[in-house]
Enzyme design. Structure first.
Site, short mmCIF file in Angstrom:
data_model
loop_
_atom_site.label_atom_id
_atom_site.label_comp_id
_atom_site.label_asym_id
_atom_site.label_seq_id
_atom_site.Cartn_x
_atom_site.Cartn_y
_atom_site.Cartn_z
N GLU A 183 10.72 -8.77 -2.74
CA GLU A 183 11.32 -7.53 -2.25
C GLU A 183 10.69 -7.28 -0.89
OE1 GLU A 183 11.67 -4.32 -0.78
OE2 GLU A 183 10.51 -3.38 -2.37
N LEU A 184 11.48 -7.52 0.18
CA LEU A 184 10.92 -7.67 1.51
C LEU A 184 11.27 -6.54 2.47
CD1 LEU A 184 11.53 -11.51 1.87
CD2 LEU A 184 9.58 -10.30 0.86
N GLY A 225 6.62 -6.65 0.02
CA GLY A 225 5.95 -6.53 1.31
C GLY A 225 6.86 -6.96 2.44
N TRP A 233 0.80 -1.22 0.00
CA TRP A 233 0.00 0.00 0.00
C TRP A 233 0.83 1.28 0.00
CZ3 TRP A 233 1.88 2.23 4.28
CH2 TRP A 233 2.25 1.42 5.36
N ASN A 234 2.15 1.18 0.16
CA ASN A 234 2.92 2.42 0.31
C ASN A 234 3.13 3.16 -1.01
OD1 ASN A 234 4.67 0.29 -0.45
ND2 ASN A 234 6.44 1.42 0.31
N CYS A 289 10.29 1.30 1.50
CA CYS A 289 11.20 0.20 1.84
C CYS A 289 12.65 0.67 1.87
CB CYS A 289 11.01 -0.96 0.88
SG CYS A 289 11.14 -0.51 -0.86
N GLU A 336 12.33 -3.02 11.14
CA GLU A 336 12.09 -2.12 10.02
C GLU A 336 11.03 -1.12 10.44
OE1 GLU A 336 10.91 -1.98 5.29
OE2 GLU A 336 10.22 -3.65 6.50
N LYS A 357 -2.85 -8.81 -7.20
CA LYS A 357 -3.61 -8.57 -5.98
C LYS A 357 -3.09 -7.31 -5.31
CE LYS A 357 -3.49 -9.42 -1.69
NZ LYS A 357 -4.30 -8.27 -1.18
N PRO A 358 -3.89 -6.23 -5.32
CA PRO A 358 -3.44 -5.00 -4.66
C PRO A 358 -3.61 -5.09 -3.15
CG PRO A 358 -5.63 -4.70 -5.59
CD PRO A 358 -5.19 -6.09 -5.96
N ALA A 359 -2.99 -4.17 -2.44
CA ALA A 359 -3.18 -4.10 -1.00
C ALA A 359 -4.64 -3.75 -0.70
CB ALA A 359 -2.26 -3.04 -0.40
#
Length: 476
Positions: free
Chosen positions: A244-245, A222, A145-146, A278, A380, A169-171
């Site tokens: 990408e975490l 995410g 969602w960012n 991120c 984080e 699939k979007p947030a």
């Protein structure tokens, strides 16, 4: 607003909906379908049916469609930015920049439309060989969602230009801009079923998509815990994954750095998008010899940041996107105070301004004298809180920077070539910036090391994530 499956706007099989809330005001913006496992299966089947037609479409024709879509997006930039700010919360200027970024990414991949081809290889005593690159098939993208618009482009650009079909699939907090962008792609001529969007809970829709035997590739952006779950589920089907975490990016300010530039970089690097990036600056290490001057300048900059509704003028930082994130940041700062793990020199509270009373706002916060065991340096921190630590020299700065399970980004600020080279080589990160931070161009590969993920997005390298390489041997 409805899901997009097979080129049509549809409701969920369940008939249920969930609310999309403006994080700055608490108002209801829209309602979207609460997707189910059946919806995910229907979307995958739609993408599977569309695959052969799209894969056989020339790369040049695919590029024409994506380029047309990027033009429409640019024409509708203001409208899309307004929608993005309403559902995500960021200032309107940042939303406009993100929408422009969406168009830029698509245009970049249009330029690569003729670049993915194989090689001819003479093989002594065995004739000849050549290689061909083929699309994988149905792919799945799960986005956060960012930065929903930009990260959508990072996924669909390489996937679609290389001939794959996609289910996205979007947030659950920010699906509206994604759905609108998908409708623009259809308007531009994207065939039905090539891009499908299913809204709904990640543990239902996301897991169903990952586990589907027809899905050949998953790209996820995410949190690490979810990424590990996806890797576990994908392993059973030997599916390709790009993960990408996130990260805990350090910023190193050396004693010879341009302090004015470094302060500006820290302000943008930490408080852009309310710290919800991120690659945001999440830990700052400054040499002791310049720490006092640097921190004083940084404090003044933080105090000058204007917090408010992103749709209002002269706002530098909007709200956090959702209540969960808001509560986490409040808890984190309270924990620092209770355990005496640092000194808050500005911020640290929910703003008292009446215009911020109904939203998920938090003051931009600067904390110094943070001990190494603090949660601020271990986790984080996805929000507007910046811990600053002092180090003796570059060796200590690099050691502290690498003392984390993450390895996404890092920056070093110096005018000295030897220090710059040492930092760029020794910092454990997928991307290292010199005298800048946060900027990620579509032309360069992006991804992390350690628990920040696997695989790369952006640049020509991203195309290889969506292509199978076949070798053909000839004996003539």
């Amino acid at each position: 607003m409805k899901m997009q499956i097979g080129g049509k706007a549809v409701d969920a099989c369940s008939g249920e909906f969930f609310d999309i809330i403006n994080p700055a005001t608490g108002e209801l913006i829209d309602r979207v379908p609460k997707g189910t496992e059946d919806d995910a299966a229907i979307a995958v089947e739609s993408a599977s049916s569309a695959f052969n037609g799209w894969a056989s479409t020339s790369p040049q024709q695919r590029a024409r469609i994506l380029y047309t879509a990027s033009g429409i997006v640019r024409q509708r930039q203001d409208e899309l930015a307004f929608l993005l700010t309403r559902e995500q919360g960021k200032p309107l200027a940042e939303s406009k920049n993100e929408i422009e970024g969406f168009a830029h990414v698509l245009e970049y991949y249009c330029g690569l439309a003729s670049s993915f081809h194989g090689d001819f290889v003479p093989v002594h005593q065995n004739g000849y060989a050549f290689t061909v690159k083929k699309p994988l098939g149905v792919c799945t993208a799960i986005i956060p969602w960012n930065m929903p618009a930009l990260i959508m482009a990072w996924k669909i650009g390489p996937a679609l230009i290389s001939g794959n079909t996609l289910v996205l699939k979007p947030a659950s907090n920010t699906p509206l801009t994604n759905l609108t962008l998908a409708s623009i792609l259809s308007e531009a001529g994207l065939p039905p079923g090539v891009l499908n969007i299913v809204t709904g809970p990640g543990e239902v829709v996301g897991e169903s998509l990952v586990k589907s035997p027809k899905v050949k590739k998953i790209s996820f952006t995410g949190e690490a815990r979810t990424g590990k779950r996806i890797a576990e589920l994908a392993a059973g089907g030997m599916k390709r994954v790009t993960l990408e975490l996130g990260g805990s990016d350090p910023m190193l300010v050396c004693d010879d750095a341009d302090l004015e530039a470094a302060v500006a970089g820290a302000l943008r690097g930490r408080f852009y998008n309310c710290g919800q990036a991120c690659t945001a600056v999440k830990r700052l290490f400054v040499f002791e010899s310049v720490a006092e001057r640097f921190i004083k300048k940084l404090e003044a900059g933080v105090r000058n940041l204007r917090v408010g509704n992103g749709l209002h003028e002269n706002v530098d930082m909007g709200p956090l996107n959702n209540r969960r994130q808001w509560e986490y940041i409040k808890e984190l700062v309270a924990d620092v105070e209770e355990k005496d793990e640092g000194r808050i020199i500005t911020g640290g509270r929910v703003p008292e301004v009446s215009t911020c009373s109904k939203g998920y706002f938090f003051e931009p916060t600067l904390i110094v004298d943070v001990p190494r065991e603090s949660r601020l340096l271990k986790e984080e921190v996805f929000g507007p809180v910046l811990p600053v630590g002092q180090v003796k020299d570059l060796d200590e700065a690099i050691e502290e920077s690498n003392n984390t399970c993450y390895g996404l980004g890092a920056s070093i600020w110096t005018k000295n070539l030897d220090k710059a080279r040492a930092g760029c080589e020794q910092l454990n990160a997928g991307i290292v910036w010199l005298n800048q931070h946060l900027k990620v161009a579509p032309e360069v590969p992006f991804g992390g090391t350690k628990e920040s993920g696997i695989g790369r997005e952006n640049g020509p390298d991203a195309l290889s994530e969506y292509l199978d390489l076949k070798t053909i041997m000839l004996k003539i």
